[in-house]
Write an enzyme that holds these catalytic residues in place. Sequence first.
Site, PDB file in Angstrom:
ATOM      1  N   ASP A 253       9.204  -6.550  -6.647  1.00 14.73           N
ATOM      2  CA  ASP A 253       8.143  -5.574  -6.896  1.00 14.73           C
ATOM      3  C   ASP A 253       8.806  -4.239  -7.221  1.00 14.73           C
ATOM      4  OD1 ASP A 253       6.482  -7.637  -6.095  1.00 14.73           O
ATOM      5  OD2 ASP A 253       5.217  -6.360  -4.844  1.00 14.73           O
TER       6      ASP A 253
ATOM      7  N   LYS B 243       0.881  -4.052 -10.664  1.00 11.06           N
ATOM      8  CA  LYS B 243       0.486  -3.813  -9.270  1.00 11.06           C
ATOM      9  C   LYS B 243      -0.008  -2.380  -9.100  1.00 11.06           C
ATOM     10  CE  LYS B 243       2.746  -3.710  -4.673  1.00 11.06           C
ATOM     11  NZ  LYS B 243       3.989  -4.071  -3.958  1.00 11.06           N
TER      12      LYS B 243
ATOM     13  N   LYS C  36      -1.895  -7.453  -9.079  1.00  3.93           N
ATOM     14  CA  LYS C  36      -1.725  -7.394  -7.629  1.00  3.93           C
ATOM     15  C   LYS C  36      -2.303  -6.076  -7.123  1.00  3.93           C
ATOM     16  CE  LYS C  36       1.664  -7.231  -3.843  1.00  3.93           C
ATOM     17  NZ  LYS C  36       3.078  -7.433  -3.441  1.00  3.93           N
TER      18      LYS C  36
END
Length: 223
Positions: A91, A152, A181
């Site tokens: 991430d 995300k 996400k």
Amino acid sequence: MKLEYNRIIDSTLVKADTLPHEIDTLCADAHKYQFFAVCVNPSYVSYAKNILKNTAVQLCCVVGFPLGQTTQKQKVYEAKIAIKEGADEIDMVMNIAEFKKRCACVITEIRAVKKVCGKRKLKVIIETALLTNDEIKDAVNVCIDGNADYVKTSTGFSFRGASLEDVQIMNNAAANLIKIKASGGIKTAKQFIDLFQAGASRIGTSNAVQIMQELKKMNHEYH
């Protein structure tokens, strides 16, 4: 068949004062509830991997976190080390300042980290709290062009986390070309379900166990 909500959860612990016993609990709970993944800081990748080695739980590591203000070389190196130590997913925080300057280097940077990841999933954090609605749309397209697997919402370190509107905007912009996400400030089952229904196919939260317990009371199926 009802959705198994536990399988879209990244149970997250990335605070600065995280201690080993907290990682122990994070991993034990993830195995118990069969969460998809746990997400940790780079310093805990090898430690968490050792705990999770006989489980199906994936290990996610943050890169360029939480500001995104490291160079491409640094992010690539950080991702390489994390993968070497056992990370299954990365991430990464986008360079938000360069994005606002409309620099093509942001796409180049995402592609470079994705190249290191190979088949491993790369999620790019765009920090929606710092973007306008139009910038959120543009950031989704940048992540698509960068070959990221997910875009995300948040690090959880800005003045707010994911909002329903953020995810709706991202979902419309994604056009099924990239997954979403949601993360940051997700503390209740209602938030969780609303964000999922808005288009988030993965949800990061530091309140995963509490959310699962709430879902159970609401009679939603899970393992």
